[in-house]
Design an enzyme around this catalytic site. Sequence first.
Site, PDB file in Angstrom:
ATOM      1  N   LYS A  35       0.833  -1.218   0.000  1.00 13.13           N
ATOM      2  CA  LYS A  35       0.000   0.000   0.000  1.00 13.13           C
ATOM      3  C   LYS A  35       0.862   1.261   0.000  1.00 13.13           C
ATOM      4  O   LYS A  35       0.643   2.173  -0.786  1.00 13.13           O
ATOM      5  CB  LYS A  35      -0.920   0.018   1.232  1.00 13.13           C
ATOM      6  CG  LYS A  35      -1.971  -1.068   1.237  1.00 13.13           C
ATOM      7  CD  LYS A  35      -2.901  -0.928   2.419  1.00 13.13           C
ATOM      8  CE  LYS A  35      -2.201  -1.096   3.756  1.00 13.13           C
ATOM      9  NZ  LYS A  35      -1.605  -2.428   3.961  1.00 13.13           N
ATOM     10  N   THR A  36       1.822   1.270   0.901  1.00  9.69           N
ATOM     11  CA  THR A  36       2.658   2.466   0.991  1.00  9.69           C
ATOM     12  C   THR A  36       3.486   2.611  -0.286  1.00  9.69           C
ATOM     13  O   THR A  36       3.667   3.708  -0.803  1.00  9.69           O
ATOM     14  CB  THR A  36       3.567   2.377   2.243  1.00  9.69           C
ATOM     15  OG1 THR A  36       2.711   2.220   3.380  1.00  9.69           O
ATOM     16  CG2 THR A  36       4.392   3.623   2.416  1.00  9.69           C
ATOM     17  N   ASP A 220      -2.073   7.764   3.689  1.00 12.54           N
ATOM     18  CA  ASP A 220      -1.651   6.426   4.100  1.00 12.54           C
ATOM     19  C   ASP A 220      -2.315   6.085   5.443  1.00 12.54           C
ATOM     20  O   ASP A 220      -2.700   6.982   6.190  1.00 12.54           O
ATOM     21  CB  ASP A 220      -0.122   6.391   4.269  1.00 12.54           C
ATOM     22  CG  ASP A 220       0.437   4.967   4.214  1.00 12.54           C
ATOM     23  OD1 ASP A 220      -0.346   4.015   4.001  1.00 12.54           O
ATOM     24  OD2 ASP A 220       1.664   4.790   4.377  1.00 12.54           O
ATOM     25  N   GLU A 221      -2.462   4.812   5.751  1.00 16.77           N
ATOM     26  CA  GLU A 221      -3.051   4.363   7.030  1.00 16.77           C
ATOM     27  C   GLU A 221      -4.415   5.015   7.268  1.00 16.77           C
ATOM     28  O   GLU A 221      -4.700   5.505   8.368  1.00 16.77           O
ATOM     29  CB  GLU A 221      -2.109   4.689   8.204  1.00 16.77           C
ATOM     30  CG  GLU A 221      -0.685   4.184   8.036  1.00 16.77           C
ATOM     31  CD  GLU A 221      -0.485   2.739   8.472  1.00 16.77           C
ATOM     32  OE1 GLU A 221      -1.472   2.078   8.831  1.00 16.77           O
ATOM     33  OE2 GLU A 221       0.658   2.262   8.402  1.00 16.77           O
ATOM     34  N   GLN A 251      -6.008  -3.410  10.449  1.00  9.33           N
ATOM     35  CA  GLN A 251      -4.929  -2.761  11.195  1.00  9.33           C
ATOM     36  C   GLN A 251      -5.390  -1.487  11.892  1.00  9.33           C
ATOM     37  O   GLN A 251      -4.581  -0.617  12.205  1.00  9.33           O
ATOM     38  CB  GLN A 251      -3.758  -2.436  10.275  1.00  9.33           C
ATOM     39  CG  GLN A 251      -3.049  -3.675   9.770  1.00  9.33           C
ATOM     40  CD  GLN A 251      -1.799  -3.314   8.981  1.00  9.33           C
ATOM     41  OE1 GLN A 251      -0.807  -2.871   9.516  1.00  9.33           O
ATOM     42  NE2 GLN A 251      -1.862  -3.494   7.676  1.00  9.33           N
ATOM     43  N   ARG A 640       4.607  -7.518  11.071  1.00  7.82           N
ATOM     44  CA  ARG A 640       5.830  -6.699  10.937  1.00  7.82           C
ATOM     45  C   ARG A 640       7.013  -7.580  10.550  1.00  7.82           C
ATOM     46  O   ARG A 640       8.027  -7.099  10.078  1.00  7.82           O
ATOM     47  CB  ARG A 640       6.189  -5.985  12.257  1.00  7.82           C
ATOM     48  CG  ARG A 640       5.204  -4.969  12.793  1.00  7.82           C
ATOM     49  CD  ARG A 640       4.767  -3.978  11.784  1.00  7.82           C
ATOM     50  NE  ARG A 640       3.518  -4.418  11.165  1.00  7.82           N
ATOM     51  CZ  ARG A 640       3.054  -3.936  10.011  1.00  7.82           C
ATOM     52  NH1 ARG A 640       3.750  -3.060   9.318  1.00  7.82           N
ATOM     53  NH2 ARG A 640       1.923  -4.358   9.502  1.00  7.82           N
TER      54      ARG A 640
HETATM   55  P1  ATP Z   1       1.474  -2.123   6.002  1.00  7.49           P
HETATM   56  O1  ATP Z   1       0.042  -2.536   5.939  1.00  7.49           O
HETATM   57  O2  ATP Z   1       2.215  -2.883   7.048  1.00  7.49           O
HETATM   58  O3  ATP Z   1       1.648  -0.641   6.079  1.00  7.49           O
HETATM   59  P2  ATP Z   1       1.952  -1.962   3.168  1.00  7.49           P
HETATM   60  O4  ATP Z   1       0.778  -2.544   2.524  1.00  7.49           O
HETATM   61  O5  ATP Z   1       2.061  -0.491   3.221  1.00  7.49           O
HETATM   62  O6  ATP Z   1       2.128  -2.599   4.623  1.00  7.49           O
HETATM   63  P3  ATP Z   1       4.556  -1.836   1.985  1.00  7.49           P
HETATM   64  O7  ATP Z   1       5.285  -1.410   3.208  1.00  7.49           O
HETATM   65  O8  ATP Z   1       4.301  -0.839   0.923  1.00  7.49           O
HETATM   66  O9  ATP Z   1       3.207  -2.559   2.426  1.00  7.49           O
HETATM   67  O10 ATP Z   1       5.269  -3.085   1.317  1.00  7.49           O
HETATM   68  C1  ATP Z   1       5.728  -4.186   2.080  1.00  7.49           C
HETATM   69  C2  ATP Z   1       7.062  -4.665   1.552  1.00  7.49           C
HETATM   70  O11 ATP Z   1       6.881  -5.302   0.286  1.00  7.49           O
HETATM   71  C3  ATP Z   1       8.033  -3.545   1.312  1.00  7.49           C
HETATM   72  O12 ATP Z   1       9.315  -3.986   1.666  1.00  7.49           O
HETATM   73  C4  ATP Z   1       7.904  -3.281  -0.160  1.00  7.49           C
HETATM   74  O13 ATP Z   1       9.067  -2.699  -0.682  1.00  7.49           O
HETATM   75  C5  ATP Z   1       7.669  -4.681  -0.715  1.00  7.49           C
HETATM   76  N1  ATP Z   1       6.898  -4.710  -1.975  1.00  7.49           N
HETATM   77  C6  ATP Z   1       5.690  -4.169  -2.183  1.00  7.49           C
HETATM   78  N2  ATP Z   1       5.262  -4.416  -3.439  1.00  7.49           N
HETATM   79  C7  ATP Z   1       6.235  -5.137  -4.062  1.00  7.49           C
HETATM   80  C8  ATP Z   1       6.404  -5.689  -5.373  1.00  7.49           C
HETATM   81  N3  ATP Z   1       5.468  -5.566  -6.318  1.00  7.49           N
HETATM   82  N4  ATP Z   1       7.544  -6.348  -5.619  1.00  7.49           N
HETATM   83  C9  ATP Z   1       8.483  -6.503  -4.666  1.00  7.49           C
HETATM   84  N5  ATP Z   1       8.393  -6.002  -3.420  1.00  7.49           N
HETATM   85  C10 ATP Z   1       7.287  -5.317  -3.107  1.00  7.49           C
HETATM   86 MG    MG Z   2       2.164   0.879   4.818  1.00  5.13          MG
END
Ligand code: ATP
Ligand code: MG
Length: 759
Positions: A35-36, A220-221, A251, A640
Amino acid sequence: MDISYILNDLNDAQRQAVAVDDQHALILAGAGSGKTRVLVHRIAWLTEVIGLSAYNIMAVTFTNKASNEMRGRIDSLIGQKALGLTMGTFHGIAYRLLRQHYQEAKLPQNFQILDSDDQKRVIKRLLKGMELDEAQWPHRQVQAFINGEKEEGRRPQHIDIGHNPFVGKMVQIYSAYEEQCKRSGLVDFAELLLRAHELWLKNPQVLAHYQARYKHILVDEFQDTNSLQYAWLRVLAGGSGKLFVVGDDDQSIYGWRGAKVENIRQFGDDFANVQMVCLEQNYRSTNTILKAANALISNNTSRMGKQLWSDGEDGAPIRIYEAFNEMDEANYVCNQIKNWCGQGGARNEVAVLYRSNAQSRIMEQALLQAQIPYRVYGGLRFYDRAEIKDVLSYLRLLANRDDDAAFERAYNHPPRGIGQKTADGIRMLAREQQISMWQAAQQAVEHGLTARAKTAVASFLDLIESIAESAQNQDLQDQVMQVISRSGLQAHFDKDTSEQGQGRLENIDELINAVSQFKVAKPQESMSGVESEESANLENQQASFESPEQLKDGTLNEVNEFADPLSEFLAQAALEAGEQQASEWESSVQLMTLHAAKGLEFPLVFMIGVEEGLFPSQRSVDEGGKLEEERRLAYVGITRAEKQLIITFANRRRMHGSEFYPMQSRFIKEIPAEYVDFVRLSGSVRPTTESSMDSSIQKALAAQNQTGYQIGDRVFHAKFGEGMVLSVQGSGEHASVNINFDEVGSKWLVMAYAKLEQR
Ligand code: ATP
Ligand code: MG
């Protein structure tokens, strides 16, 4: 135009999210699904592909740390084109907005932020002044009431008292508190948001300007936004701004602070034409960790429902360690960290997460003993430490003499002979005349004080004025050093030669460091034509802007050059309290609460104290309806972890001065056994007598017999020589053994390859 650098590292669903049309978007997805990452790439898409100026984009994050990290990622993706982007937390952005429009917001130009600790003091004094009994009107409850009402957007006059005398009194206190803040030029955290919201509602021309400016707003969030934040966004987006919100209902962990997970559901109703994108592939964690998280969260009934999958490897089972007591727990964690580092892992890849801040102390002690560098993140926050607040109170008085909270802290600290009685007299005068403490003190010096008190108060007032005068020609660092010495604080702390006193001096040195690193950002020079044109129009319309330059450079993005550095520094100190600087983030083990861990990821994660009564907290169990939020917190914790998750609980725990015999948390039982490896005893705390060996340890010893080794067995290894078995875990091919070798110290070895010989 080659935009592969924007789209390459994304999967199909993520690409779809990044490239949505000019419409609102809701990205609803589980932890670690990117997402981020999608949010960052969306900003790149908007500037590179759509050709929008970053000046027209606002990105809202949950913490300053997240904001800094995101800025780094955006800068490396699009470089110069990121200039002019507005990015920050809700509070940070609201603060900048209010600084810029203090007149429209009806605030004094030099208003200061009141953090929650100072807010507590103000309320306490207020209650005393109103002669309200603390037992009947606890300040905490009053504080929660005021903040809660503000977060719902309600001023005292909006609250329906009905026939409820309790609410009536609360509203009366709330009003008095508001007046007090107004007199002192103070703005608390909830007030930042409420004022910023009222700024929109009461100043259509200001709102119109920002509505025109922010064509895209990314959040975000989103699951943790409260009503007021969401309302603020809705008004800002107005008719034409496009919202891009990302979140995960599983979350949502800030319900206790007014966050509304329903905002996610509401979003689709409030806005027409919302593109929904779900992301289901997780890139963060091993399959084992992910499946455990999925299983746990499926116990919640109120969910929007989604499953995460990963095409990564299964990885190691989740290790669950049943500790003898909290000391054993902490030692086990230390041993595991050493082991991790021994195998080439880095310390900053490790996080130790706990439910409540108080749990950190024992853990810290053990880490210190084991000589493992660590940082407490969001624990005793630097800017919350007493000595730092002491210095800051003088600085705040320099910036704003009417800051009563600062006056209260500084007037007799260090002691300078201003007694309780004198201070009470000044307080009373201030209340009667509706003036600040500073003004009241001035009046009191003129008439009405005994000779001794008069000298003491007058010399305090003179001291501040005289520091302020010489500060005019000094840079910030010199100002701070001057305050520290001339206030007498330095001498005061110097006297204390204890460990603690020395720690205070170190902290003060650290403050000088922080000041010297604090830079007031210069306005950006190279901006695209779009906003200059726009601002030129606005120049004519809005006389109330301090300077037309501000519109051109879009100072909302960065620290405002036109405010004085001292005020900016104080604001930053208040806003960033509790968040570590990036440089301090390096190569030490990270200790933080589960709440503070949101959005972060670490290869090795420990969740400690996973016991009934602690996690879930007793309160959440007693009060009902709170359990699901606790479970979401557990879900946040589990997700995490990238490679290895280790959960610990203790059979005995000393807390608040008494001994408890907690049970393992229901959250542990909710993780299916197939993903779990139970470990029941490390060599770290071994009972010395038969009688102190409780049944869980006996059970553990019995379990370990299956491996053929017992704690305390002497063994021989071809490379490491002789040693003693400290602990054994797992069974079959996973079984590994921790041995303290006489020559090379403690090592974990996989039983299948270790070829040990029993001695
Ligand atoms: P959270 O809900 O905990 O905030 P999130 O959904 O924001 O998580 P991110 O932090 O953006 O998730 O991504 C999680 C991890 O996966 C990061 O290390 C990110 O770089 C990696 N990642 C995300 N998408 C891809 C992709 N398409 N290919 C490879 N790595 C990825
Ligand atoms: Mg995130």
